[in-house]
Scaffold this motif. Structure first.
Motif, PDB file in Angstrom:
ATOM      1  N   GLU A   6       9.912 -26.541  -2.359  1.00  0.00           N
ATOM      2  CA  GLU A   6       9.902 -25.560  -3.444  1.00  0.00           C
ATOM      3  C   GLU A   6      10.293 -26.213  -4.763  1.00  0.00           C
ATOM      4  OE1 GLU A   6      12.410 -22.281  -2.374  1.00  0.00           O
ATOM      5  OE2 GLU A   6      11.276 -21.903  -0.529  1.00  0.00           O
ATOM      6  N   ALA A   7      11.305 -27.074  -4.737  1.00  0.00           N
ATOM      7  CA  ALA A   7      11.752 -27.740  -5.962  1.00  0.00           C
ATOM      8  C   ALA A   7      10.657 -28.638  -6.517  1.00  0.00           C
ATOM      9  CB  ALA A   7      13.013 -28.546  -5.698  1.00  0.00           C
ATOM     10  N   LEU A   8       9.951 -29.324  -5.638  1.00  0.00           N
ATOM     11  CA  LEU A   8       8.860 -30.192  -6.110  1.00  0.00           C
ATOM     12  C   LEU A   8       7.762 -29.361  -6.764  1.00  0.00           C
ATOM     13  CD1 LEU A   8       8.555 -32.793  -3.209  1.00  0.00           C
ATOM     14  CD2 LEU A   8       9.607 -33.099  -5.450  1.00  0.00           C
ATOM     15  N   GLN A   9       7.538 -28.164  -6.260  1.00  0.00           N
ATOM     16  CA  GLN A   9       6.533 -27.288  -6.868  1.00  0.00           C
ATOM     17  C   GLN A   9       7.009 -26.752  -8.208  1.00  0.00           C
ATOM     18  OE1 GLN A   9       5.874 -24.381  -3.813  1.00  0.00           O
ATOM     19  NE2 GLN A   9       4.558 -25.734  -2.613  1.00  0.00           N
ATOM     20  N   ASP A  10       8.332 -26.726  -8.433  1.00  0.00           N
ATOM     21  CA  ASP A  10       8.878 -26.215  -9.683  1.00  0.00           C
ATOM     22  C   ASP A  10       9.003 -27.281 -10.771  1.00  0.00           C
ATOM     23  OD1 ASP A  10       9.067 -23.689  -8.652  1.00  0.00           O
ATOM     24  OD2 ASP A  10      11.167 -23.893  -8.058  1.00  0.00           O
ATOM     25  N   LEU A  11       8.622 -28.522 -10.457  1.00  0.00           N
ATOM     26  CA  LEU A  11       8.690 -29.560 -11.484  1.00  0.00           C
ATOM     27  C   LEU A  11       7.725 -29.226 -12.612  1.00  0.00           C
ATOM     28  CD1 LEU A  11       8.758 -32.821  -9.349  1.00  0.00           C
ATOM     29  CD2 LEU A  11      10.623 -31.851 -10.661  1.00  0.00           C
ATOM     30  N   ALA A  17       4.619 -35.235  -7.589  1.00  0.00           N
ATOM     31  CA  ALA A  17       5.510 -35.889  -6.638  1.00  0.00           C
ATOM     32  C   ALA A  17       5.003 -35.699  -5.218  1.00  0.00           C
ATOM     33  CB  ALA A  17       6.919 -35.327  -6.771  1.00  0.00           C
ATOM     34  N   ASP A  18       5.285 -36.699  -4.379  1.00  0.00           N
ATOM     35  CA  ASP A  18       4.991 -36.639  -2.947  1.00  0.00           C
ATOM     36  C   ASP A  18       6.267 -36.921  -2.188  1.00  0.00           C
ATOM     37  OD1 ASP A  18       2.194 -36.274  -3.226  1.00  0.00           O
ATOM     38  OD2 ASP A  18       1.888 -38.426  -3.441  1.00  0.00           O
ATOM     39  N   LEU A  19       6.416 -36.286  -1.046  1.00  0.00           N
ATOM     40  CA  LEU A  19       7.527 -36.559  -0.152  1.00  0.00           C
ATOM     41  C   LEU A  19       6.948 -37.062   1.162  1.00  0.00           C
ATOM     42  CD1 LEU A  19      10.550 -36.405   0.602  1.00  0.00           C
ATOM     43  CD2 LEU A  19      10.087 -34.100   1.452  1.00  0.00           C
ATOM     44  N   LEU A  20       7.410 -38.229   1.587  1.00  0.00           N
ATOM     45  CA  LEU A  20       6.976 -38.811   2.853  1.00  0.00           C
ATOM     46  C   LEU A  20       8.197 -38.976   3.739  1.00  0.00           C
ATOM     47  CD1 LEU A  20       5.379 -40.410   0.317  1.00  0.00           C
ATOM     48  CD2 LEU A  20       4.049 -41.119   2.268  1.00  0.00           C
ATOM     49  N   GLU A  21       7.975 -38.980   5.047  1.00  0.00           N
ATOM     50  CA  GLU A  21       9.084 -39.084   5.987  1.00  0.00           C
ATOM     51  C   GLU A  21       8.715 -40.037   7.108  1.00  0.00           C
ATOM     52  OE1 GLU A  21      11.872 -36.150   8.738  1.00  0.00           O
ATOM     53  OE2 GLU A  21      10.017 -35.371   7.900  1.00  0.00           O
ATOM     54  N   SER A  22       9.670 -40.881   7.479  1.00  0.00           N
ATOM     55  CA  SER A  22       9.526 -41.732   8.658  1.00  0.00           C
ATOM     56  C   SER A  22      10.659 -41.371   9.607  1.00  0.00           C
ATOM     57  CB  SER A  22       9.584 -43.217   8.274  1.00  0.00           C
ATOM     58  OG  SER A  22      10.891 -43.584   7.899  1.00  0.00           O
ATOM     59  N   ASP A  23      10.753 -42.086  10.719  1.00  0.00           N
ATOM     60  CA  ASP A  23      11.823 -41.802  11.675  1.00  0.00           C
ATOM     61  C   ASP A  23      13.203 -42.047  11.088  1.00  0.00           C
ATOM     62  OD1 ASP A  23      10.017 -41.070  13.609  1.00  0.00           O
ATOM     63  OD2 ASP A  23       9.985 -43.041  14.564  1.00  0.00           O
ATOM     64  N   ASP A  24      13.311 -43.000  10.132  1.00  0.00           N
ATOM     65  CA  ASP A  24      14.634 -43.369   9.644  1.00  0.00           C
ATOM     66  C   ASP A  24      14.867 -43.157   8.155  1.00  0.00           C
ATOM     67  OD1 ASP A  24      12.918 -45.353   8.874  1.00  0.00           O
ATOM     68  OD2 ASP A  24      14.155 -47.000   9.589  1.00  0.00           O
ATOM     69  N   SER A  25      13.875 -42.653   7.409  1.00  0.00           N
ATOM     70  CA  SER A  25      14.112 -42.445   5.973  1.00  0.00           C
ATOM     71  C   SER A  25      13.091 -41.485   5.370  1.00  0.00           C
ATOM     72  CB  SER A  25      14.079 -43.776   5.225  1.00  0.00           C
ATOM     73  OG  SER A  25      12.789 -44.342   5.281  1.00  0.00           O
ATOM     74  N   ALA A  76      15.126 -33.484 -13.986  1.00  0.00           N
ATOM     75  CA  ALA A  76      14.886 -32.689 -12.787  1.00  0.00           C
ATOM     76  C   ALA A  76      15.980 -32.928 -11.754  1.00  0.00           C
ATOM     77  CB  ALA A  76      13.529 -33.046 -12.194  1.00  0.00           C
ATOM     78  N   GLU A  77      16.353 -31.862 -11.053  1.00  0.00           N
ATOM     79  CA  GLU A  77      17.264 -31.957  -9.923  1.00  0.00           C
ATOM     80  C   GLU A  77      16.500 -31.516  -8.694  1.00  0.00           C
ATOM     81  OE1 GLU A  77      21.094 -30.208 -10.049  1.00  0.00           O
ATOM     82  OE2 GLU A  77      21.533 -31.012 -12.032  1.00  0.00           O
ATOM     83  N   ILE A  78      16.497 -32.377  -7.685  1.00  0.00           N
ATOM     84  CA  ILE A  78      15.728 -32.112  -6.480  1.00  0.00           C
ATOM     85  C   ILE A  78      16.690 -32.039  -5.294  1.00  0.00           C
ATOM     86  CG2 ILE A  78      13.889 -32.978  -4.986  1.00  0.00           C
ATOM     87  CD1 ILE A  78      12.888 -34.535  -7.506  1.00  0.00           C
ATOM     88  N   PRO A  79      16.730 -30.900  -4.582  1.00  0.00           N
ATOM     89  CA  PRO A  79      17.605 -30.819  -3.417  1.00  0.00           C
ATOM     90  C   PRO A  79      17.088 -31.742  -2.312  1.00  0.00           C
ATOM     91  CG  PRO A  79      16.263 -28.848  -3.589  1.00  0.00           C
ATOM     92  CD  PRO A  79      15.981 -29.667  -4.807  1.00  0.00           C
ATOM     93  N   LEU A  80      18.009 -32.421  -1.663  1.00  0.00           N
ATOM     94  CA  LEU A  80      17.633 -33.365  -0.618  1.00  0.00           C
ATOM     95  C   LEU A  80      17.784 -32.736   0.757  1.00  0.00           C
ATOM     96  CD1 LEU A  80      19.411 -36.522  -2.025  1.00  0.00           C
ATOM     97  CD2 LEU A  80      16.993 -35.943  -2.161  1.00  0.00           C
ATOM     98  N   PRO A  81      17.017 -33.224   1.726  1.00  0.00           N
ATOM     99  CA  PRO A  81      17.222 -32.749   3.100  1.00  0.00           C
ATOM    100  C   PRO A  81      18.649 -33.065   3.525  1.00  0.00           C
ATOM    101  CG  PRO A  81      15.185 -34.014   2.925  1.00  0.00           C
ATOM    102  CD  PRO A  81      15.921 -34.176   1.629  1.00  0.00           C
TER     103      PRO A  81
END
Length: 120
Positions: A6-11, A17-25, A76-81
């Motif tokens: 949601e925060a990325l959509q509010d930029l 912006a893109d958010l990618l995820e791996s097993d460790d980061s 911008a402030e982006i909440p983190l997982p």
């Protein structure tokens, strides 16, 4: 994770912006055309990534702005997982693209805890 999406959509519109995820980061990639490593500051505080960037705009002297839609500053402030951690985080700027790698807490090396007998 939905708060982050949601925060990325509010930029602001000029920011992608893109958010990618791996097993460790996690890898957050933000397009900041006109910004450089020297004009970009990042901080992590209370589970939020704070990005401040300044774009360099140098129009040709024979031109003047009719309309100016590209802001000079991004704040911008982006909440983190919840499992993202700053420990071991890295950031890199290449040609106006900011990449921020944030390790997951679960990726921390295993640590064995010795159990002792309280009566001993």
């Amino acid at each position: 994770m939905s708060k982050l999406r949601e925060a990325l959509q509010d930029l602001p519109e000029p920011v992608f912006a893109d958010l990618l995820e791996s097993d460790d980061s996690y890898l957050l990639v933000i397009d900041l055309p006109g910004a450089s490593a020297e004009t970009t500051d990042i901080s992590l505080e209370r589970g939020r990534l704070h990005v401040e960037a300044r774009r360099e705009k140098a129009p040709d002297r024979e031109y003047s702005y009719v309309e100016e839609d590209r802001p000079l500053f991004l704040d911008a402030e982006i909440p983190l997982p919840p499992d993202a951690t700053h420990e071991g985080s890295e950031a890199e700027m290449e040609r106006g693209v900011l990449s921020v790698r944030l390790p997951k807490r679960s990726a921390a090396p295993e640590h064995e805890i010795t159990v002792t007998d309280a009566d001993a």
